[in-house]
Scaffold this motif. Structure first.
Motif, PDB file in Angstrom:
ATOM      1  N   SER A 217      49.107  -5.329 -56.098  1.00 25.57           N
ATOM      2  CA  SER A 217      50.328  -5.365 -56.901  1.00 25.57           C
ATOM      3  C   SER A 217      50.958  -6.749 -56.867  1.00 25.57           C
ATOM      4  O   SER A 217      50.556  -7.636 -56.115  1.00 25.57           O
ATOM      5  CB  SER A 217      51.331  -4.334 -56.368  1.00 25.57           C
ATOM      6  N   TRP A 218      51.988  -6.908 -57.677  1.00 30.13           N
ATOM      7  CA  TRP A 218      52.728  -8.170 -57.701  1.00 30.13           C
ATOM      8  C   TRP A 218      53.479  -8.413 -56.405  1.00 30.13           C
ATOM      9  O   TRP A 218      53.918  -9.536 -56.131  1.00 30.13           O
ATOM     10  CB  TRP A 218      53.697  -8.190 -58.875  1.00 30.13           C
ATOM     11  N   SER A 219      53.637  -7.383 -55.588  1.00 35.11           N
ATOM     12  CA  SER A 219      54.287  -7.551 -54.288  1.00 35.11           C
ATOM     13  C   SER A 219      53.268  -7.564 -53.154  1.00 35.11           C
ATOM     14  O   SER A 219      53.621  -7.393 -51.987  1.00 35.11           O
ATOM     15  CB  SER A 219      55.321  -6.440 -54.058  1.00 35.11           C
ATOM     16  N   ALA A 220      51.981  -7.741 -53.504  1.00 37.10           N
ATOM     17  CA  ALA A 220      50.881  -7.935 -52.547  1.00 37.10           C
ATOM     18  C   ALA A 220      50.487  -6.673 -51.794  1.00 37.10           C
ATOM     19  O   ALA A 220      49.818  -6.757 -50.763  1.00 37.10           O
ATOM     20  CB  ALA A 220      51.186  -9.064 -51.565  1.00 37.10           C
ATOM     21  N   GLU A 221      50.884  -5.501 -52.266  1.00 32.80           N
ATOM     22  CA  GLU A 221      50.343  -4.265 -51.690  1.00 32.80           C
ATOM     23  C   GLU A 221      48.970  -3.987 -52.294  1.00 32.80           C
ATOM     24  O   GLU A 221      48.719  -4.300 -53.464  1.00 32.80           O
ATOM     25  CB  GLU A 221      51.268  -3.084 -51.938  1.00 32.80           C
ATOM     26  N   ILE A 222      48.094  -3.388 -51.506  1.00 30.79           N
ATOM     27  CA  ILE A 222      46.728  -3.137 -51.945  1.00 30.79           C
ATOM     28  C   ILE A 222      46.431  -1.651 -51.822  1.00 30.79           C
ATOM     29  O   ILE A 222      46.738  -1.026 -50.798  1.00 30.79           O
ATOM     30  CB  ILE A 222      45.715  -3.953 -51.111  1.00 30.79           C
ATOM     31  N   GLY A 223      45.846  -1.086 -52.864  1.00 28.74           N
ATOM     32  CA  GLY A 223      45.538   0.335 -52.870  1.00 28.74           C
ATOM     33  C   GLY A 223      44.148   0.608 -53.399  1.00 28.74           C
ATOM     34  O   GLY A 223      43.497  -0.252 -54.014  1.00 28.74           O
ATOM     35  N   ILE A 224      43.659   1.829 -53.166  1.00 27.58           N
ATOM     36  CA  ILE A 224      42.351   2.285 -53.621  1.00 27.58           C
ATOM     37  C   ILE A 224      42.533   3.385 -54.655  1.00 27.58           C
ATOM     38  O   ILE A 224      43.382   4.260 -54.509  1.00 27.58           O
ATOM     39  CB  ILE A 224      41.506   2.821 -52.448  1.00 27.58           C
ATOM     40  N   ILE A 225      41.723   3.329 -55.718  1.00 23.44           N
ATOM     41  CA  ILE A 225      41.687   4.379 -56.729  1.00 23.44           C
ATOM     42  C   ILE A 225      40.263   4.901 -56.800  1.00 23.44           C
ATOM     43  O   ILE A 225      39.318   4.133 -56.993  1.00 23.44           O
ATOM     44  CB  ILE A 225      42.113   3.853 -58.113  1.00 23.44           C
ATOM     45  N   GLU A 236      41.983  10.172 -57.120  1.00 28.12           N
ATOM     46  CA  GLU A 236      42.621  10.133 -55.809  1.00 28.12           C
ATOM     47  C   GLU A 236      42.981   8.696 -55.485  1.00 28.12           C
ATOM     48  O   GLU A 236      42.248   7.762 -55.838  1.00 28.12           O
ATOM     49  CB  GLU A 236      41.689  10.708 -54.741  1.00 28.12           C
ATOM     50  N   SER A 237      44.109   8.499 -54.829  1.00 23.67           N
ATOM     51  CA  SER A 237      44.555   7.145 -54.514  1.00 23.67           C
ATOM     52  C   SER A 237      45.225   7.113 -53.152  1.00 23.67           C
ATOM     53  O   SER A 237      45.747   8.115 -52.677  1.00 23.67           O
ATOM     54  CB  SER A 237      45.545   6.645 -55.583  1.00 23.67           C
ATOM     55  N   ARG A 238      45.177   5.948 -52.539  1.00 20.27           N
ATOM     56  CA  ARG A 238      45.879   5.772 -51.271  1.00 20.27           C
ATOM     57  C   ARG A 238      46.186   4.290 -51.065  1.00 20.27           C
ATOM     58  O   ARG A 238      45.483   3.416 -51.574  1.00 20.27           O
ATOM     59  CB  ARG A 238      45.074   6.310 -50.090  1.00 20.27           C
ATOM     60  N   LEU A 239      47.234   4.036 -50.331  1.00 21.98           N
ATOM     61  CA  LEU A 239      47.655   2.681 -50.016  1.00 21.98           C
ATOM     62  C   LEU A 239      46.950   2.236 -48.738  1.00 21.98           C
ATOM     63  O   LEU A 239      46.939   2.962 -47.744  1.00 21.98           O
ATOM     64  CB  LEU A 239      49.171   2.645 -49.816  1.00 21.98           C
ATOM     65  N   ILE A 240      46.342   1.048 -48.755  1.00 24.08           N
ATOM     66  CA  ILE A 240      45.638   0.580 -47.553  1.00 24.08           C
ATOM     67  C   ILE A 240      46.283  -0.661 -46.949  1.00 24.08           C
ATOM     68  O   ILE A 240      45.993  -1.010 -45.817  1.00 24.08           O
ATOM     69  CB  ILE A 240      44.155   0.294 -47.852  1.00 24.08           C
ATOM     70  N   TYR A 241      47.148  -1.340 -47.712  1.00 22.84           N
ATOM     71  CA  TYR A 241      47.866  -2.472 -47.125  1.00 22.84           C
ATOM     72  C   TYR A 241      49.272  -2.525 -47.711  1.00 22.84           C
ATOM     73  O   TYR A 241      49.443  -2.594 -48.930  1.00 22.84           O
ATOM     74  CB  TYR A 241      47.160  -3.803 -47.391  1.00 22.84           C
TER      75      TYR A 241
END
Length: 386
Positions: A217-225, A236-241
């Motif tokens: 994301s623009w705020s540097a969060e990283i997720g999996i789809i 299914e999705s989850r936040l990893i960072y």
């Protein structure tokens, strides 16, 4: 000379196939196929090693005609000029690391996948089939030019190469809002929109890595789809960072990219600053690279890419092993002008901010000798593909 040309054209087909199989660079293979009919018949997909890594070419904007030029770092010049009326006047950006572009007309009514080297085109549902655009078609017609907002598909990533399989998924993000996500599969009439379980802001970049889609994301969060196939596919999705240190990347305007290097997933942070004239856009002055530990949810800064080289451009990033190519420096990051939101409102468009960043000493040097500007489609990297 004519007799000599006929002799080359008359080489046995088996010999031409043997020669074709020894050509490893895609742009040379394309040139091989253009010699004559007999050489073209030997230049099939089956006779080229599609798994051999390719050096990205810099696709230049159109010059108000139906052609696109491609600049080669290894040759230090424009090496290909291709007839591409399908890309004229359209926004184009890579949708994978296999050479396919997503193209969209400026009115949003036509969207497609395009292989610029084979001119294969796959029509997609248009933007107004997405709920985020409902009602905007008529609204845009009423807006004054200076009031128009940027309302296009901004990110797109493929799970596999459409040249070799119909079993692939295309995931898009639009309006830069993380909840505005959708996917499409061959045979689908429309986009399938979906939401993710976490709210992290707009999507900066996506990558398909080890059978899953990753986004930052623009705020540097990283997720999996994870798009699970079936008659009624589930996502299914989850936040990893989670970036809980907002000062970590607060050195100016930033762009984030995810890239695979030597089987590791890296986050590249690109910093930009305003030019002296506030209307002239941004210049890159620094890049940082972090390795992601998806299990621990941590980032570790790295300052040496070894022999690897990273390329940053519209919609994404890719990497190569530099010793396999000439004209490319190891431990460098070659970037094109990807400050899209800023450049979109400039009269001349983007294309000014290009260079090669030395990760060792922080210096930046030029790699392209000219200035090539465009509003809908500034220069960007494209991987040659059949």
């Amino acid at each position: 000379m004519a007799a000599a040309a006929e002799d080359w054209a008359g080489l046995p087909h088996d010999l031409l196939v043997l020669i074709a199989k020894h050509v490893k660079v895609m742009e040379d293979f394309i040139a091989f196929s253009g010699v004559c009919t007999s050489w073209r018949t030997a230049s099939t997909k089956d006779n080229f090693d599609m798994l051999y890594p390719q050096l990205p070419l810099l696709m230049l904007p159109d010059k108000d005609d139906d052609y696109r030029e491609f600049y080669s770092l290894s040759k230090g010049k424009v090496s290909r000029r291709l007839y591409l009326p399908e890309a004229k006047g359209r926004e184009c950006f890579p949708s994978d690391q296999m050479g396919w572009l997503l193209t969209q007309s400026l009115d949003g009514k036509e969207v497609s996948l395009l292989n610029p080297f084979s001119r294969t085109q796959i029509q997609l549902p248009n933007q107004f089939a997405l709920s985020g655009f409902l009602g905007l078609e008529e609204e845009e017609e009423e807006e004054e030019e200076e009031e128009k907002e940027y309302r296009y598909i901004r990110n797109a990533i493929l799970s596999a190469n459409p040249s070799f399989t119909s079993d692939y998924v295309l995931v898009i993000a639009y309006n830069t809002d993380v909840n505005h996500l959708a996917f499409w599969r061959p045979g689908d009439i429309n986009w399938t929109e979906f939401e993710i379980v976490y709210r992290i802001g707009g999507v900066s970049n996506m990558i398909y890595y080890k059978s899953r889609f990753y986004l930052v994301s623009w705020s540097a969060e990283i997720g999996i789809i994870d798009v699970q196939d079936g008659p009624e596919p589930r996502v299914e999705s989850r936040l990893i960072y989670l970036n809980d240190n907002r000062d970590l990347f607060s050195q100016g305007d930033v762009q984030y990219y995810l890239v695979e290097v030597n089987d590791a997933l890296l986050l590249v942070v690109r910093f930009g600053r305003k030019r002296p004239n506030i209307e002239d856009g941004l210049d890159t002055f620094k890049c940082e690279v972090y390795e992601l530990d998806a299990i621990e949810g941590k980032l570790k800064e790295i300052n040496d890419l070894g022999d690897s080289t990273i390329f940053l451009g519209l919609n994404g990033a890719t990497s190569i092993d530099s010793p396999k190519f000439t004209g490319v420096k190891p431990n460098h990051i070659y970037f094109t002008d990807d400050w899209f939101e800023e450049n979109y409102f400039l009269e001349c468009g983007g294309g000014t901010d290009t260079g090669a960043y030395n990760l060792e000493d922080g210096s930046i040097e030029s790699f392209y000798p000219e200035l090539s500007l465009s509003r809908p489609c500034p220069p960007t990297w494209v991987i040659p593909s059949l």
